[in-house]
Scaffold this active site. Structure first.
Site, short mmCIF file in Angstrom:
data_model
loop_
_atom_site.label_atom_id
_atom_site.label_comp_id
_atom_site.label_asym_id
_atom_site.label_seq_id
_atom_site.Cartn_x
_atom_site.Cartn_y
_atom_site.Cartn_z
NE ARG A 209 52.60 47.05 44.21
CZ ARG A 209 51.82 46.97 43.12
NH1 ARG A 209 50.98 47.96 42.86
NH2 ARG A 209 51.86 45.93 42.34
NE ARG A 218 48.48 44.35 44.42
CZ ARG A 218 48.70 43.80 43.21
NH1 ARG A 218 48.60 44.53 42.14
NH2 ARG A 218 49.02 42.54 43.11
CG ASP A 221 47.57 47.74 41.44
OD1 ASP A 221 48.65 48.00 40.88
OD2 ASP A 221 46.72 46.98 40.93
CG ASP A 223 46.85 48.33 37.05
OD1 ASP A 223 48.08 48.50 37.10
OD2 ASP A 223 46.28 47.28 37.40
#
Length: 323
Positions: A209, A218, A221, A223
């Site tokens: 990344r 990407r 990811d 989160d």
């Protein structure tokens, strides 16, 4: 986690014990407290606000010990540990309560470097529910998410409890790019918020990344959607100075974080797999805390489709994905 704040020999006068007179006549206790905490940001910034004041720890322990009398020093140690875990940067705590003048009917002789008399030691670790959203739209997408899931399972202080099926989703944000594969992982963690997001950034970097265009394509990811459960005492609510963006910086040791994720409630690619993994949970929205299944009904999920199996594999090339 090797970072610690340690208080040794904290003297407290209070009324605790099984015998009636112990609850009426104050007597001495000595506490040793060692907190495992995320101290890296404080060490780099020299900012007290990023750390935990040992004076505050001492005051909280004295307040607990000065409270309602209890029979057992085991209970006293447990209450001090619970109070220490209330600070968001504390990941674990060791508490020892010494009762040097305990009426045990026998004599205690001090040994070198130790207090005489009985003591009780307890260790307690933080256990917060955590929800992590995963996404990728480049390369071997399924293989990347599988590897990231393995990294989460191997992460010390992080226990994976539920994993959603994979969903394929339309990209959002207006940037032309291939479709995404998304999933949600639910777990329990002892990691402090900043420590957790730095570990997720490390896993992202391990899979290639590079943080460039916002909402751009990407490789991976990760989160943090929520840490602690919405509406409960353990829910962590943090504002991010950078408009709630969980984004890395050039210095990966500094990781801004907003919790709960400020846009999770409006993202079908998060809510749909999250509800498949843990339908009993709730989500915080601008209108308050909603059952997760109710929040799913409020979003347009037309861009979310059933994805491949976790056992499948695929490859998306950026140029091919745009044709």
């Amino acid at each position: 986690m090797s970072d610690r704040i340690t208080l040794t020999g904290l003297a407290v006068t209070a009324c605790h014990g099984v015998l009636d007179f112990e609850k009426r006549i104050p007597h001495s206790f000595v506490l040793d407290i060692s907190l495992e905490a995320d101290l890296g940001p404080a060490g780099r910034s020299d900012d007290l606000e990023a750390s935990l004041s040992y004076a505050d720890v001492a005051a909280r322990a004295v307040e607990v010990c000065s409270g309602e009398p209890v029979d057992l020093i085991e209970t006293l140690a447990e209450r001090v540990a619970d109070a220490c875990l209330a600070w968001e940067i504390v990941e674990a705590v060791d508490v020892t309560v010494h009762k040097p003048h305990a009426p045990a009917g026998v004599a205690f002789t001090p040994s070198t470097g130790a207090l005489a008399g009985p003591s009780v030691s307890v260790r307690r670790e933080q256990r917060r529910r955590v929800v992590v959203a995963m996404g990728t739209n480049l390369g071997r997408r399924v293989a990347t998410l599988r590897a990231a899931l393995d990294s989460l399972r191997a992460l010390e202080g992080f226990e994976v409890t539920q994993v959603s099926p994979l969903v394929e989703t339309d990209p959002v944000g207006g940037v032309a790019q291939p479709d995404y594969l998304n999933a949600v992982v639910v777990g329990v963690t002892r990691l402090a918020p900043g420590h957790l997001i730095r570990e997720l950034h490390r896993i992202e970097a391990d899979h290639g990344r590079v943080r460039g265009e916002r909402w751009g394509a990407r490789t991976l990811d990760l989160d943090v959607v929520t840490l602690g459960e919405a509406g409960r005492e353990d829910e962590i609510v943090l504002a991010d100075e950078r408009d709630g963006v969980q984004a890395g910086a050039a210095d990966a040791s500094w990781s801004p974080l907003a919790l709960p994720h400020p846009r999770a409630h409006e993202r079908a690619f998060v809510l749909v797999p999250w509800a498949q993994a843990a339908p009993w949970m709730a989500v915080r929205t601008p209108d308050g805390v909603l059952p997760l299944l109710d929040a799913v009904q409020r979003v347009d999920a037309s861009g979310v489709r059933r994805g491949p199996s976790w056992d499948d594999d695929d490859h998306i090339d950026l140029e091919e994905g745009l044709t």
